[in-house]
Design a protein around this motif. Structure first.
Motif, PDB file in Angstrom:
ATOM      1  N   PRO A   1      -3.513 -23.115 -69.747  1.00  0.00           N
ATOM      2  CA  PRO A   1      -2.196 -23.702 -69.929  1.00  0.00           C
ATOM      3  C   PRO A   1      -1.191 -23.136 -68.926  1.00  0.00           C
ATOM      4  O   PRO A   1      -1.263 -21.963 -68.566  1.00  0.00           O
ATOM      5  CB  PRO A   1      -1.819 -23.302 -71.367  1.00  0.00           C
TER       6      PRO A   1
ATOM      7  N   ALA B   1      -5.294 -25.355 -76.653  1.00  0.00           N
ATOM      8  CA  ALA B   1      -4.672 -25.051 -75.360  1.00  0.00           C
ATOM      9  C   ALA B   1      -5.717 -24.999 -74.251  1.00  0.00           C
ATOM     10  O   ALA B   1      -5.464 -25.422 -73.116  1.00  0.00           O
ATOM     11  CB  ALA B   1      -3.922 -23.728 -75.440  1.00  0.00           C
TER      12      ALA B   1
ATOM     13  N   VAL C   1       1.652 -28.403 -72.680  1.00  0.00           N
ATOM     14  CA  VAL C   1       2.188 -27.318 -73.514  1.00  0.00           C
ATOM     15  C   VAL C   1       2.973 -27.897 -74.688  1.00  0.00           C
ATOM     16  O   VAL C   1       2.862 -27.418 -75.831  1.00  0.00           O
ATOM     17  CB  VAL C   1       3.060 -26.364 -72.677  1.00  0.00           C
TER      18      VAL C   1
ATOM     19  N   THR D   1       6.770 -23.443 -74.527  1.00  0.00           N
ATOM     20  CA  THR D   1       7.419 -24.593 -73.891  1.00  0.00           C
ATOM     21  C   THR D   1       8.568 -24.147 -72.997  1.00  0.00           C
ATOM     22  O   THR D   1       8.751 -24.683 -71.893  1.00  0.00           O
ATOM     23  CB  THR D   1       7.921 -25.568 -74.959  1.00  0.00           C
TER      24      THR D   1
END
Length: 381
Positions: A117, A198, A359, A122
Motif C-alpha cells: 500500500p 491491503a 488506501v 489515508t
C-alpha cells in the motif's frame, strides 16, 4: 543502423530507459527482500541501471547489492537521496515505511516507484499525492499489465460487453495457512492496520475498477483473524481473510473474497464481470486466455496479438503459445513508468492517485467490518 537498445519494439516495452538528460536511467532500490529482486529484474528489462540499493543496515545493503548486482550500496536512505546520479527510487520496504520514504524521495527531487500500500493511513496517502505533483510517482498494480486483463478492459470500454451488471472476484493464497507460518506483515506496526486486504485485496479492487471502468461506491465487509498467535508474533489483529459485498456507482452488485489461508491457492486472482451483452473472466494463474461468456456462443480468447485490442497487443512481448507471466507484467509496468519519466503518457499507468484510491477502499472495508455497517465511498475520483 538502428541501435537495438533504443528501438521501439512491441509498443516500446524494450526501449532503453532514459533520464530527462537523455542518458541511461539510473535507478536505486530501498529494501532488499523479494520485491527488491522483482524490481531489479524489471529495471534491467527496461535497460536502466540498478545504480544503488539501501537496506536496513550498511551490511544488509552491501549483501543486497552483491546479490542483486547493484552498482553501489548505500549506508542510509539519506546518503542515497543526496546522490545526484540517481534519477528514480523504488521503495520496496515494509508497508509502515512507505509514506515517510516516498515523501523523502519526492522532497529530494527524484521520481519514485512505491510498493503498495502507498501508505497505511489515508492522510499519509493524500499527502503523498500532493507531494508528487510535477513528478512521476507510480504504484505497482501490475496485474493491469497482463495483456488479457487489458483485453477485458477494452471490451467494456468499447461497449462490446455492455453495461456492468455484477462482479464476482477473489484473490486467494495459502502462504499463511498454518499457525507456524509467519511474516512481518502480520504485525500491524510494520504492515499497517490491514494485512490481507491491503496486501492483495487492493490489487483485486484496482483490477475490478480498471477493467469495468466502474467505481465501487459502498462496501459491507466482514473479516477474520484465524491465528492470533503465530511462530514469532502474538496478539495479532490483522486479518487473514475478508469477504466484501460492493455496490458500484452504476448500480452493479459484487462480491469480493480475499484470503491468505486458502489451501492450494498460491496466487489466484480471479475476476468475472457480467455485462449486459457479455461476461469476461480473467484468471491471473491462467493469464494466456480470457473467457468471454455469451448467452449463445461463448469464447476462449488466446493471448494472440493479432486477435486483441491495440492496448492489449502492445503488451504481448512474445508470440502466442509462448507463455507470459507475473514478471513480464511487472516489467511492462516499469517500462511504462520509465516512459512517463521520459515525458510520455502511457495508457493505464497506475499513479499515486490510484494508490490513494486503494488506501481509501481498504479503510472503508476495515471500517465496515469493525462497525458492522455499510460504508459509503461516494463518487470521488
Amino acid at each position: 543502423m538502428t541501435d537495438p537498445a533504443s528501438s521501439d519494439v512491441n509498443g516500446g516495452l524494450t526501449r532503453r530507459a532514459e533520464s530527462r538528460a537523455g542518458e541511461r536511467l539510473r535507478a536505486a532500490i530501498v529494501g532488499g527482500g523479494f520485491m527488491a529482486e522483482v524490481h531489479s529484474r524489471a529495471i534491467r528489462a527496461a535497460r536502466a541501471e540498478v545504480a544503488g540499493i539501501v537496506s536496513s543496515s550498511a551490511q544488509r545493503s552491501a549483501d543486497a547489492a552483491e546479490r542483486l548486482g547493484a552498482t553501489r550500496a548505500y549506508d542510509s536512505l539519506d546518503q542515497l537521496l543526496v546522490d545526484d546520479a540517481i534519477d528514480v527510487v523504488h521503495v520496496t520496504s515494509p508497508n509502515a515505511l512507505h509514506a515517510e520514504q516516498a515523501a523523502a524521495v519526492l522532497a529530494a527531487g527524484k521520481d519514485v516507484v512505491c510498493e503498495k500500500p502507498l501508505a497505511t493511513t489515508t492522510a499519509d496517502a493524500e499527502a503523498l499525492v500532493t507531494a508528487a505533483e510535477g513528478r512521476v510517482a507510480t504504484v505497482p498494480f501490475i496485474y493491469r499489465f497482463h495483456p488479457m486483463a487489458r483485453e477485458a478492459r477494452a471490451r467494456f470500454a468499447s461497449g462490446r460487453a455492455g453495461s456492468v451488471l455484477s462482479i464476482n472476484a477473489s484473490y486467494l493464497q495459502d502462504w499463511l495457512l498454518g499457525a507456524g507460518d509467519d511474516n512481518w506483515r502480520v504485525d500491524s506496526k510494520q504492515g499497517g492496520r490491514s494485512r490481507a486486504f491491503a496486501d492483495i485485496g487492493s490489487h483485486l479492487v484496482d483490477l475490478v475498477e480498471f477493467i469495468s471502468g466502474d467505481r465501487v461506491s459502498r462496501v459491507s465487509a466482514t473479516k477474520r483473524t484465524v491465528f492470533a498467535e503465530r511462530a514469532a508474533h502474538s496478539s495479532i489483529t490483522t486479518e487473514d481473510a475478508v469477504a466484501v459485498v460492493v455496490e458500484t456507482v452504476s448500480g452493479a452488485l459484487g462480491t469480493l473474497l480475499v484470503s491468505q489461508v486458502a489451501p492450494g491457492r498460491k496466487n489466484r486472482l480471479w475476476i468475472e464481470i457480467a455485462g449486459s451483452e457479455e461476461s469476461v473472466a480473467f484468471d491471473q494463474e491462467q493469464p494466456e486466455t480470457l473467457w468471454v461468456g455469451r448467452r449463445a456462443g461463448s469464447l476462449l480468447i488466446p493471448r494472440d496479438a493479432d486477435q486483441l485490442s491495440a492496448d492489449a497487443a502492445r503488451l504481448c512481448v512474445v508470440p502466442s503459445g509462448h507463455p507470459q507471466g507475473y514478471q513480464d507484467a511487472f516489467n511492462a509496468f516499469i517500462a511504462d513508468s520509465y516512459a512517463a519519466i521520459a515525458g510520455e503518457s502511457p495508457e493505464g499507468l497506475p499513479r499515486f492517485t490510484d494508490g490513494l484510491r486503494a488506501v481509501r477502499i481498504t479503510d472503508a472495508v476495515l471500517d465496515s467490518a469493525e462497525a458492522g455497517t455499510w460504508i459509503e465511498m461516494g463518487t470521488e475520483e
